[in-house]
Design a protein around this motif. Structure first.
Motif, PDB file in Angstrom:
ATOM      1  N   LEU A 107      29.103  85.750  -9.264  1.00  0.00           N
ATOM      2  CA  LEU A 107      28.897  86.508 -10.497  1.00  0.00           C
ATOM      3  C   LEU A 107      30.182  86.656 -11.294  1.00  0.00           C
ATOM      4  O   LEU A 107      30.149  86.793 -12.514  1.00  0.00           O
ATOM      5  CB  LEU A 107      28.325  87.897 -10.162  1.00  0.00           C
ATOM      6  CG  LEU A 107      26.950  87.906  -9.491  1.00  0.00           C
ATOM      7  CD1 LEU A 107      26.584  89.309  -9.044  1.00  0.00           C
ATOM      8  CD2 LEU A 107      25.898  87.364 -10.446  1.00  0.00           C
ATOM      9  N   THR A 108      31.308  86.674 -10.624  1.00  0.00           N
ATOM     10  CA  THR A 108      32.602  86.776 -11.306  1.00  0.00           C
ATOM     11  C   THR A 108      33.682  86.209 -10.401  1.00  0.00           C
ATOM     12  O   THR A 108      33.550  86.205  -9.179  1.00  0.00           O
ATOM     13  CB  THR A 108      32.944  88.236 -11.648  1.00  0.00           C
ATOM     14  OG1 THR A 108      34.218  88.288 -12.315  1.00  0.00           O
ATOM     15  CG2 THR A 108      33.034  89.090 -10.396  1.00  0.00           C
ATOM     16  N   SER A 109      34.759  85.730 -11.002  1.00  0.00           N
ATOM     17  CA  SER A 109      35.906  85.279 -10.220  1.00  0.00           C
ATOM     18  C   SER A 109      37.002  86.332 -10.224  1.00  0.00           C
ATOM     19  O   SER A 109      38.064  86.127  -9.650  1.00  0.00           O
ATOM     20  CB  SER A 109      36.456  83.966 -10.780  1.00  0.00           C
ATOM     21  OG  SER A 109      36.864  84.136 -12.124  1.00  0.00           O
ATOM     22  N   THR A 115      34.204  97.535 -14.066  1.00  0.00           N
ATOM     23  CA  THR A 115      34.486  98.933 -14.387  1.00  0.00           C
ATOM     24  C   THR A 115      34.335  99.862 -13.187  1.00  0.00           C
ATOM     25  O   THR A 115      34.979 100.909 -13.124  1.00  0.00           O
ATOM     26  CB  THR A 115      33.554  99.422 -15.511  1.00  0.00           C
ATOM     27  OG1 THR A 115      32.188  99.216 -15.108  1.00  0.00           O
ATOM     28  CG2 THR A 115      33.810  98.653 -16.798  1.00  0.00           C
ATOM     29  N   ASN A 116      33.512  99.497 -12.217  1.00  0.00           N
ATOM     30  CA  ASN A 116      33.271 100.369 -11.065  1.00  0.00           C
ATOM     31  C   ASN A 116      33.886  99.830  -9.777  1.00  0.00           C
ATOM     32  O   ASN A 116      33.423 100.150  -8.680  1.00  0.00           O
ATOM     33  CB  ASN A 116      31.774 100.606 -10.876  1.00  0.00           C
ATOM     34  CG  ASN A 116      30.963  99.304 -10.891  1.00  0.00           C
ATOM     35  OD1 ASN A 116      31.496  98.253 -11.215  1.00  0.00           O
ATOM     36  ND2 ASN A 116      29.687  99.391 -10.552  1.00  0.00           N
ATOM     37  N   VAL A 117      34.922  99.015  -9.903  1.00  0.00           N
ATOM     38  CA  VAL A 117      35.558  98.452  -8.708  1.00  0.00           C
ATOM     39  C   VAL A 117      36.318  99.520  -7.925  1.00  0.00           C
ATOM     40  O   VAL A 117      36.528  99.379  -6.713  1.00  0.00           O
ATOM     41  CB  VAL A 117      36.502  97.288  -9.088  1.00  0.00           C
ATOM     42  CG1 VAL A 117      37.724  97.795  -9.855  1.00  0.00           C
ATOM     43  CG2 VAL A 117      36.929  96.506  -7.852  1.00  0.00           C
ATOM     44  N   VAL A 118      36.750 100.599  -8.586  1.00  0.00           N
ATOM     45  CA  VAL A 118      37.446 101.681  -7.886  1.00  0.00           C
ATOM     46  C   VAL A 118      36.399 102.529  -7.178  1.00  0.00           C
ATOM     47  O   VAL A 118      35.597 103.239  -7.812  1.00  0.00           O
ATOM     48  CB  VAL A 118      38.269 102.549  -8.863  1.00  0.00           C
ATOM     49  CG1 VAL A 118      38.954 103.689  -8.103  1.00  0.00           C
ATOM     50  CG2 VAL A 118      39.302 101.695  -9.581  1.00  0.00           C
ATOM     51  N   ARG A 119      36.363 102.448  -5.856  1.00  0.00           N
ATOM     52  CA  ARG A 119      35.348 103.152  -5.076  1.00  0.00           C
ATOM     53  C   ARG A 119      35.807 103.250  -3.642  1.00  0.00           C
ATOM     54  O   ARG A 119      36.589 102.418  -3.160  1.00  0.00           O
ATOM     55  CB  ARG A 119      34.001 102.425  -5.165  1.00  0.00           C
ATOM     56  CG  ARG A 119      34.038 100.977  -4.654  1.00  0.00           C
ATOM     57  CD  ARG A 119      32.867 100.165  -5.163  1.00  0.00           C
ATOM     58  NE  ARG A 119      32.784  98.869  -4.468  1.00  0.00           N
ATOM     59  CZ  ARG A 119      31.687  98.405  -3.893  1.00  0.00           C
ATOM     60  NH1 ARG A 119      30.572  99.117  -3.899  1.00  0.00           N
ATOM     61  NH2 ARG A 119      31.688  97.226  -3.304  1.00  0.00           N
ATOM     62  N   ILE A 122      32.693 100.734   0.078  1.00  0.00           N
ATOM     63  CA  ILE A 122      32.599  99.370  -0.443  1.00  0.00           C
ATOM     64  C   ILE A 122      31.442  98.583   0.169  1.00  0.00           C
ATOM     65  O   ILE A 122      31.353  97.374  -0.012  1.00  0.00           O
ATOM     66  CB  ILE A 122      33.927  98.605  -0.234  1.00  0.00           C
ATOM     67  CG1 ILE A 122      34.200  98.358   1.248  1.00  0.00           C
ATOM     68  CG2 ILE A 122      35.086  99.347  -0.887  1.00  0.00           C
ATOM     69  CD1 ILE A 122      35.379  97.427   1.505  1.00  0.00           C
ATOM     70  N   ARG A 123      30.539  99.263   0.839  1.00  0.00           N
ATOM     71  CA  ARG A 123      29.427  98.560   1.486  1.00  0.00           C
ATOM     72  C   ARG A 123      28.369  98.044   0.515  1.00  0.00           C
ATOM     73  O   ARG A 123      27.821  96.966   0.741  1.00  0.00           O
ATOM     74  CB  ARG A 123      28.787  99.460   2.556  1.00  0.00           C
ATOM     75  CG  ARG A 123      29.676  99.720   3.756  1.00  0.00           C
ATOM     76  CD  ARG A 123      29.063 100.726   4.708  1.00  0.00           C
ATOM     77  NE  ARG A 123      28.939 102.043   4.080  1.00  0.00           N
ATOM     78  CZ  ARG A 123      28.389 103.102   4.682  1.00  0.00           C
ATOM     79  NH1 ARG A 123      27.913 102.995   5.923  1.00  0.00           N
ATOM     80  NH2 ARG A 123      28.323 104.263   4.050  1.00  0.00           N
ATOM     81  N   PRO A 124      28.063  98.752  -0.572  1.00  0.00           N
ATOM     82  CA  PRO A 124      27.036  98.225  -1.498  1.00  0.00           C
ATOM     83  C   PRO A 124      27.604  97.171  -2.451  1.00  0.00           C
ATOM     84  O   PRO A 124      28.784  97.210  -2.816  1.00  0.00           O
ATOM     85  CB  PRO A 124      26.589  99.469  -2.282  1.00  0.00           C
ATOM     86  CG  PRO A 124      27.193 100.644  -1.584  1.00  0.00           C
ATOM     87  CD  PRO A 124      28.423 100.137  -0.920  1.00  0.00           C
ATOM     88  N   SER A 125      26.757  96.253  -2.895  1.00  0.00           N
ATOM     89  CA  SER A 125      27.115  95.366  -3.993  1.00  0.00           C
ATOM     90  C   SER A 125      27.195  96.215  -5.263  1.00  0.00           C
ATOM     91  O   SER A 125      26.442  97.177  -5.430  1.00  0.00           O
ATOM     92  CB  SER A 125      26.070  94.258  -4.153  1.00  0.00           C
ATOM     93  OG  SER A 125      26.196  93.292  -3.135  1.00  0.00           O
ATOM     94  N   PHE A 126      28.096  95.854  -6.174  1.00  0.00           N
ATOM     95  CA  PHE A 126      28.314  96.702  -7.344  1.00  0.00           C
ATOM     96  C   PHE A 126      28.398  95.919  -8.649  1.00  0.00           C
ATOM     97  O   PHE A 126      28.594  96.504  -9.720  1.00  0.00           O
ATOM     98  CB  PHE A 126      29.600  97.524  -7.167  1.00  0.00           C
ATOM     99  CG  PHE A 126      30.862  96.707  -7.144  1.00  0.00           C
ATOM    100  CD1 PHE A 126      31.710  96.694  -8.241  1.00  0.00           C
ATOM    101  CD2 PHE A 126      31.206  95.954  -6.042  1.00  0.00           C
ATOM    102  CE1 PHE A 126      32.880  95.951  -8.234  1.00  0.00           C
ATOM    103  CE2 PHE A 126      32.367  95.208  -6.019  1.00  0.00           C
ATOM    104  CZ  PHE A 126      33.203  95.195  -7.125  1.00  0.00           C
ATOM    105  N   ILE A 127      28.267  94.606  -8.610  1.00  0.00           N
ATOM    106  CA  ILE A 127      28.312  93.788  -9.824  1.00  0.00           C
ATOM    107  C   ILE A 127      26.947  93.139 -10.025  1.00  0.00           C
ATOM    108  O   ILE A 127      26.343  92.636  -9.075  1.00  0.00           O
ATOM    109  CB  ILE A 127      29.405  92.709  -9.724  1.00  0.00           C
ATOM    110  CG1 ILE A 127      30.781  93.354  -9.580  1.00  0.00           C
ATOM    111  CG2 ILE A 127      29.394  91.801 -10.946  1.00  0.00           C
ATOM    112  CD1 ILE A 127      31.907  92.359  -9.343  1.00  0.00           C
ATOM    113  N   GLY A 128      26.466  93.124 -11.260  1.00  0.00           N
ATOM    114  CA  GLY A 128      25.159  92.544 -11.527  1.00  0.00           C
ATOM    115  C   GLY A 128      24.041  93.465 -11.093  1.00  0.00           C
ATOM    116  O   GLY A 128      24.218  94.681 -10.956  1.00  0.00           O
ATOM    117  N   SER A 129      22.891  92.888 -10.830  1.00  0.00           N
ATOM    118  CA  SER A 129      21.713  93.693 -10.501  1.00  0.00           C
ATOM    119  C   SER A 129      21.530  93.927  -9.008  1.00  0.00           C
ATOM    120  O   SER A 129      20.712  94.763  -8.599  1.00  0.00           O
ATOM    121  CB  SER A 129      20.455  93.016 -11.054  1.00  0.00           C
ATOM    122  OG  SER A 129      20.305  91.703 -10.491  1.00  0.00           O
TER     123      SER A 129
END
Length: 302
Positions: A107-109, A115-119, A122-129
């Motif tokens: 989805l990204t390189s 925007t939500n990378v600060v967390r 880190i177990r859930p996916s957070f980019i895209g759907s």
């Protein structure tokens, strides 16, 4: 490469060499007198200047974009401070950093721009759907960033990006292009600490189980791996690897892969000193059923 040979150039070359020798002997007689004292004074002054320059060099440089991350200056592998910390060695960020330094079919390189990378979790996916949560034995990892040049003093406000494979040895955004789990950024507190909730990583063929991380001097600079102050890895403790892979659900492939690797033969950790390996290996407590807590120190020479 062509090498020059100083021998066998004939009489003219010999005469030139004899003339140079005579000039050096004349200069030596001149320095033997009062010139000797001046020479010694100059040598003492040079040492002081060198020391001053060395002190100036320890200042933190301004991050500068480059095609290849520039590691911080690293003292000898056995160097320690009074607090017992060492400089973590620079290691490869591997083929799956998603930090903007290479391309990806996912989805990204560059997950650092999300925007939500600060967390902290880190177990859930957070980019895209995708909202998949990575399964596995829970691991709470606390990292402490310190400055080895000031007695292991904690460094507040530093950003740390961590990422690792799932229990099947797969990386999000690469092996699993539509997932983005097991990646995230945290910022150190006043004690230099930051914590992440994740899972114990699996072991894939050819590598000792590990967690990747990049350290940045601030959250503002954590936009690309090219700005990283340090890029390195953590080595999972052997005893915990055996316990998790031997009894936890979903890790059976990791158990067989673990049998074919060792830290000593690992192509990343294998050339590190014992002190570096000790610092790169988190201290862990807990169990497969209850989960594990882990702590590790990250040493930086500012």
């Amino acid at each position: 490469m062509h090498e020059s040979n100083d021998h066998d150039h004939g009489l003219i070359q010999d005469l030139r060499a004899m003339s140079a020798l005579a000039d050096r002997r004349h200069a030596l007689r001149w320095f033997t007198g009062a010139g000797t004292a001046a020479l010694l004074a100059a040598c003492d002054g040079g040492s002081s200047a060198t020391s001053a320059a060395a002190g100036t060099a320890s200042a933190t440089p301004t991050p500068t974009p480059s095609s290849t991350p520039t590691p911080s200056p690293t003292p000898a592998a056995t160097a320690t401070t009074s607090g017992g910390c060492v400089v973590d060695p620079t290691e490869t960020n591997g083929p799956y950093p998603a930090d903007g330094t290479n391309s990806s079919s996912g989805l990204t390189s560059n997950a650092l721009l999300a925007t939500n990378v600060v967390r902290s979790d880190i177990r859930p996916s957070f980019i895209g759907s995708a909202a998949t949560v990575a399964a596995g034995v829970q691991l709470t990892l606390t990292l402490t960033v310190v400055d080895v040049n000031t007695g292991c003093a904690p460094l507040a406000g530093y950003a740390i990006y961590i990422w690792h494979c799932d229990r099947d040895g797969k990386y999000s955004l690469y092996d699993l292009p539509n997932e983005s789990y097991l990646r995230g950024v945290g910022v150190t507190d006043a004690n230099g600490r930051v914590s992440f909730t994740t899972i114990f990583p699996g072991c894939y063929a050819g590598r000792w189980p590990h967690i990747h991380f990049e350290v940045f001097s601030s959250l503002a600079t954590a936009t690309s791996g090219r700005y990283a102050t340090l890029i390195s890895q953590l080595a999972m403790p052997a005893a915990v690897c055996s316990a998790v892979y031997g009894s936890a659900s979903g890790y059976s492939t990791s158990l067989s892969n673990l049998g074919g690797v060792s830290i000593a033969r690992d192509n990343v950790f294998g050339d590190n000193s014992a002190a570096q390996i000790a610092q790169q290996t988190p201290t862990m407590s807990g169990s497969v059923d209850a989960g594990y807590t882990a702590t590790a120190v990250i040493g930086i020479a500012r």
